[in-house]
Design an enzyme around this catalytic site. Structure first.
Site, PDB file in Angstrom:
ATOM      1  N   HIS A  14       0.817  -1.213   0.000  1.00  0.00           N
ATOM      2  CA  HIS A  14       0.000   0.000   0.000  1.00  0.00           C
ATOM      3  C   HIS A  14       0.856   1.270   0.000  1.00  0.00           C
ATOM      4  O   HIS A  14       0.385   2.346   0.369  1.00  0.00           O
ATOM      5  CB  HIS A  14      -0.979   0.010   1.175  1.00  0.00           C
ATOM      6  CG  HIS A  14      -2.104  -0.974   1.017  1.00  0.00           C
ATOM      7  ND1 HIS A  14      -3.328  -0.633   0.488  1.00  0.00           N
ATOM      8  CD2 HIS A  14      -2.169  -2.309   1.277  1.00  0.00           C
ATOM      9  CE1 HIS A  14      -4.108  -1.711   0.459  1.00  0.00           C
ATOM     10  NE2 HIS A  14      -3.420  -2.739   0.916  1.00  0.00           N
ATOM     11  N   GLY A  18      -3.583 -12.688  -4.137  1.00  0.00           N
ATOM     12  CA  GLY A  18      -2.668 -11.581  -3.931  1.00  0.00           C
ATOM     13  C   GLY A  18      -1.388 -11.717  -4.721  1.00  0.00           C
ATOM     14  O   GLY A  18      -0.386 -11.069  -4.400  1.00  0.00           O
ATOM     15  N   SER A  33      -2.821 -11.943 -10.427  1.00  0.00           N
ATOM     16  CA  SER A  33      -3.284 -12.594 -11.652  1.00  0.00           C
ATOM     17  C   SER A  33      -3.827 -11.566 -12.638  1.00  0.00           C
ATOM     18  O   SER A  33      -3.728 -11.752 -13.863  1.00  0.00           O
ATOM     19  CB  SER A  33      -4.371 -13.626 -11.318  1.00  0.00           C
ATOM     20  OG  SER A  33      -5.458 -13.022 -10.619  1.00  0.00           O
ATOM     21  N   SER A  34      -4.383 -10.467 -12.135  1.00  0.00           N
ATOM     22  CA  SER A  34      -4.922  -9.433 -13.018  1.00  0.00           C
ATOM     23  C   SER A  34      -3.818  -8.739 -13.799  1.00  0.00           C
ATOM     24  O   SER A  34      -3.933  -8.528 -15.020  1.00  0.00           O
ATOM     25  CB  SER A  34      -5.728  -8.411 -12.210  1.00  0.00           C
ATOM     26  OG  SER A  34      -4.928  -7.810 -11.211  1.00  0.00           O
ATOM     27  N   ASP A  36       2.146  -3.719  -9.484  1.00  0.00           N
ATOM     28  CA  ASP A  36       1.910  -5.052 -10.031  1.00  0.00           C
ATOM     29  C   ASP A  36       2.342  -5.152 -11.486  1.00  0.00           C
ATOM     30  O   ASP A  36       3.031  -6.086 -11.896  1.00  0.00           O
ATOM     31  CB  ASP A  36       0.440  -5.427  -9.895  1.00  0.00           C
ATOM     32  CG  ASP A  36      -0.006  -5.520  -8.450  1.00  0.00           C
ATOM     33  OD1 ASP A  36       0.860  -5.494  -7.556  1.00  0.00           O
ATOM     34  OD2 ASP A  36      -1.224  -5.619  -8.219  1.00  0.00           O
TER      35      ASP A  36
END
Length: 386
Positions: free
Chosen positions: A36, A128, A131-132, A176
């Protein structure tokens, strides 16, 4: 050809009755430390993992985009004409959102051809491990090639982030996609999320006899749900009340002032981000100076901060961390956006069976469902497979 490559080729032939023009892939990622902090312009230390998404893609002669996957029976069809993020929904918003976002960065969507694409993956969904971003990054490098865009990897990371923010509706940062696109074997990506400057940092796990064990709690999470958004809002409120553009502009020395000015909840959210940024910097320095065996306390402190200050852990994650540490892991923490997903445990190679058994036993004793456990290694980022 890998099993995933074969599955992508076969799936494409079955759904679209033809052969793809090529195969592209992108990895999931695990965040070693720095949670975060990305959307607060801070520092992160993720690495690409040896779990990947593979896509088979063929250009069309018209403007239609058709997407299919191994995890859905439907074929979603959308035209490039009038494409907007608001018309996208469900799992297909990830790949189709990338096509839209490429246009926002200058791709000539009014003239490019449509495409057929089939997606397969062995990146666990909801754990977590991003995968996106693996889907977004694989589509991004494929369309960058097929459409001849010439975008660099950092631009493609921004494309993926925009797709996730606007088409999917998840207010995530750029970590990510950066890990999935910039990763290198046996190394982490030290990323400054404000400047987007990155540096490859050797991990040295093999030389130290260490493995990174993933403990997937099977408690699914979704970034687009309210918990993630509310944490981001708290961070933005804290920055505004403290008179800075983002929490990146604050350091540990500012915590005393923050405690005086902020309500308790906002202060704890701010304290997590400030101290987590420092832990990332300390981890990079420690890896370079002392090696990975010395970072355990930093991983442990990160989990405590996420559990108590940011309040994004769940009982299953807390138990996984405690059980892994008790069985000999060097350090452990939850990883990812929180509210479910996975924990990581940096573990001596010879103790992997014992740590795995201890975690499974602890979950059974607590009445939790059995977790999925597996080792991941740092891998190369997205690219063409064939």
């Amino acid at each position: 050809m890998s099993a995933l490559d074969s599955a992508a080729t076969a799936g494409f032939a079955k759904r679209f009755a033809g052969e793809p023009d090529g195969l592209w892939s992108a990895p999931g990622r695990v965040n070693l430390i720095g949670e975060h902090t990305d959307y607060n312009d801070g520092f992160v230390l993720p690495f690409a993992i040896d779990r990947r998404t593979v896509i088979a893609l063929a250009a069309r002669s018209d403007r239609l985009m058709r997407v299919a996957s191994s995890f859905s029976d439907e074929i979603v069809e959308v035209s490039l004409d009038g494409l907007t993020p608001d018309m996208l929904a469900g799992w297909s918003a990830y790949p189709l959102g990338v096509a839209w976002a490429l246009g926002e960065f200058g791709a000539p969507l009014s003239t490019v051809a449509g495409f057929d694409v089939y997606i397969v993956s062995d990146v666990p969904i909801g754990a977590g491990l991003s995968s996106s971003a693996a889907i977004e990054s694989a589509i991004a490098v494929a369309l960058n090639d097929v459409w001849g865009l010439g975008f660099d990897r950092r631009t493609l990371a921004r494309v993926g982030q925009l797709a996730e923010n606007r088409a999917v509706g998840a207010p995530t940062g750029i970590m990510d996609q950066s890990a999935s696109l910039l990763g290198e074997k046996d190394s982490a990506v030290f990323l400054d999320c404000r400047t987007l400057e990155s540096e490859v940092v050797p991990l040295g796990f093999d030389a130290a006899g260490l493995e990174l064990l993933i403990i997937d709690t099977k408690v699914s999470h979704e970034h687009s749900t309210g918990g993630y958004a509310s944490r981001r809002a708290s961070c933005e409120l804290g920055a505004r009340l403290l008179g800075v553009d983002s929490l990146r502009d604050l350091g540990v020395v500012d915590l005393a002032r923050a405690a005086e000015l902020l309500d308790d909840e906002t202060f704890r959210r701010v304290r997590h981000v400030i101290t987590e940024n420092q832990r990332v910097l300390d981890t990079v320095r420690t890896l370079r100076e002392s090696g990975p065996s010395a970072i355990g306390a930093l991983l442990d402190a990160s989990h405590t901060s996420m559990r108590d200050d940011f309040e994004i852990s769940v009982p299953e994650l807390d138990l996984a961390v405690v059980a892994a540490r008790g069985a000999g892991a060097v350090g452990a923490r939850m990883t990812g956006g929180g509210f479910g997903g996975a924990a990581i445990a940096l573990t001596p190679h010879e103790l992997i069976p014992a740590v795995t058994a201890a975690v499974r036993s602890a979950f059974a004793d607590a009445g939790f469902g059995a977790p999925d456990t597996f080792v991941v290694r740092a891998a190369d980022g997205a690219g063409r497979e064939g």
